[in-house]
Design an enzyme around this catalytic site. Structure first.
Site, short mmCIF file in Angstrom:
data_model
loop_
_atom_site.label_atom_id
_atom_site.label_comp_id
_atom_site.label_asym_id
_atom_site.label_seq_id
_atom_site.Cartn_x
_atom_site.Cartn_y
_atom_site.Cartn_z
N PRO A 100 0.78 -1.11 0.06
CA PRO A 100 -0.01 0.04 -0.09
C PRO A 100 0.89 1.43 -0.10
O PRO A 100 1.82 1.31 0.85
CB PRO A 100 -0.83 -0.15 1.40
CG PRO A 100 -0.99 -1.56 1.41
CD PRO A 100 0.45 -2.32 0.95
N CYS A 101 0.37 2.17 -0.57
CA CYS A 101 0.98 3.53 -1.09
C CYS A 101 0.79 4.58 0.15
O CYS A 101 1.47 5.33 0.40
CB CYS A 101 0.76 4.04 -2.25
SG CYS A 101 1.21 2.82 -3.60
N PRO A 102 -0.59 4.68 0.57
CA PRO A 102 -0.98 5.82 1.45
C PRO A 102 0.04 6.24 2.55
O PRO A 102 0.13 7.16 2.79
CB PRO A 102 -2.39 5.33 2.16
CG PRO A 102 -2.90 4.62 0.83
CD PRO A 102 -1.81 3.88 0.41
N PHE A 123 2.99 6.68 2.45
CA PHE A 123 4.07 7.39 2.19
C PHE A 123 3.77 8.57 1.23
O PHE A 123 4.51 9.24 0.57
CB PHE A 123 5.27 6.22 1.54
CG PHE A 123 5.60 5.16 2.11
CD1 PHE A 123 6.27 5.17 3.31
CD2 PHE A 123 4.98 4.02 1.62
CE1 PHE A 123 6.44 4.03 4.07
CE2 PHE A 123 5.19 2.76 2.59
CZ PHE A 123 6.00 2.87 3.60
#
EC number: 2.1.1.37
Length: 420
Positions: free
Chosen positions: A78-80, A82
């Site tokens: 998951p990206c959120p 960072f």
């Protein structure tokens, strides 16, 4: 060529999966949280084993069952945690699985690791986090390197920077080199003209000339927000400059009765083309579900041509193609955070001035304070004393690496219905 095996975590709807397949990898397993994305994977590759659920939940899958002679562990965690557009909570975000994935590599012992994420992870805020990952991989026996790659440099008509981590065993790493760019030659107009004109819209030629640039980054959004569109205000302005209405997604291309001066919206098929799907038969892929879920699957994906390029470089290294060379580690590739390294390398607490000197001596005290604030968000810090006598010592990593009692589990369960 002999087949190379891959287990893919946080697989999404198949962007990385298709790219790795085209690079010569065969999937043993794909694990994905979102049921819609998993349905798309199963539709396109019914022969694959696809597990649905929290990848860190032992009831979803057992890593030890797939560890035997595994070539590659890959994933788009998951990206959120960072994302520059978010709060950049790092280890404080229940979706953070990056450090956990590194520990998973230690358990499964693949020959190579590929993890991709957003550009935000490359920022100074996460220098200590990156250092922890780099050091932990070295402890596990892996050489590793990070690199920021642009999708447009690999045949994709989009500005989409992705921060990529590759790790390999030393005997394979000497054959690895980052893929050489193969830039996209064209524009949004040239990439989408056939799709935009497929229903006979007379304005397609003029529109294609107007759409003379590269697309901004496609976004997928999350279940926390509404329907499908092309992003926040800044992205919509960029799309407007290309002659595209970024508010919403169309059901179909404009027809022959639509005025030539019309500003069209993109369909999900067009968005997929911008992400690298469908430009040629080998990149054919079908997305299942309703329009909003299809748009979200596409927008959250790793562009297949980029995954193919990186996967191809890893495959070449695993097959020991080429002459090979010594893995030269530069300070830039090994020392992401000198302040963190100074604290970690000291057996005794250090004053600010001692840390600054150990970190190269060029940092001002305000800069030091900012670095300590960032480090303190991802690591325990023991701070004692006042003024110039205040000392600092670094403690445990705050992140989730598989602990059964970690606060991540409770937070994840509360937020699960909104995570995508």
């Amino acid at each position: 060529m002999s087949a190379l095996s891959v287990v893919e975590i946080c697989a999404g709807a198949g962007g990385q999966a298709l790219g790795l397949e085209l690079a010569g990898f065969e999937h043993r397993l794909a694990v994905e949280l979102d049921e819609n994305a998993a349905a798309t994977l199963r539709f396109n590759r019914p022969e694959w084993e696809v597990r649905v659920g929290d990848v860190a939940d032992s009831s979803v899958w057992n890593p030890s069952e797939y560890a035997d002679e595994l070539s590659l562990l890959a994933g788009g965690v998951p990206c959120p945690p960072f994302s520059i557009a978010g709060k950049q909570l790092g280890t404080g975000d229940e979706r953070d699985l990056f450090a956990w994935a590194v520990e998973l590599a230690g358990k499964m012992q693949p020959r190579a690791v590929l993890l991709e994420n957003v550009r935000g992870l490359s920022m100074p805020r996460f220098a200590a986090y990156r250092q922890h990952v780099k050091d932990r991989l070295a402890e596990l026996g892996y050489w590793s390197d990070w690199k920021l790659l642009e999708a447009r440099d690999f045949g994709v008509p989009q500005l989409r920077p992705r921060f990529i981590l590759v790790a390999l065993r030393s005997e394979d790493a000497r054959y690895f080199s980052w893929p050489k760019p193969t830039p996209f030659i064209g524009t949004v107009g040239s990439a989408l003209a056939d799709l935009m004109g497929e229903r006979g819209w007379r304005g397609v030629s003029a529109w294609a000339k107007r759409a003379s640039g590269i697309a901004p980054t496609i976004v997928g959004g999350s279940k926390k927000h509404g329907g499908a569109d092309l992003g926040p205000t800044r992205a919509r302005k960029a799309w407007a400059a290309l002659g595209v209405d970024g508010i919403g997604v169309a059901d179909e291309a404009p027809g022959p009765d639509i005025p030539e001066a019309f500003t069209p919206k993109l369909t999900t098929e067009m968005i997929a083309r911008i992400q690298g799907w469908g430009a040629s038969p080998e990149y054919a892929w079908t997305f299942t579900g309703r329009k909003t879920t299809r748009a979200r699957q596409i927008g959250n994906a790793f562009p297949p041509p980029v995954a193919r390029a990186v996967g191809g470089a890893i495959a070449a290294a695993l097959r020991h193609e080429g002459a090979g060379s010594e893995c030269v580690e530069t300070e830039e590739s090994t020392a992401h955070d000198p302040v963190y390294l100074a604290l970690k390398g000291s057996a005794e607490p250090m004053t600010a001035q001692q840390v600054i000197r150990a970190a190269g001596g060029t940092m001002s005290e305000p800069e030091f304070a900012r670095r300590m604030a960032d480090i303190g968000r991802d690591f325990e810090l023991d701070v004692v004393g006042e003024g110039s006598e205040r000392t600092y010592a670094i403690g445990a990593f705050r992140g989730f690496v598989g602990q059964e009692n970690h606060v991540r589990h409770a937070a994840f369960n509360v937020a699960r219905s909104k995570i995508s």
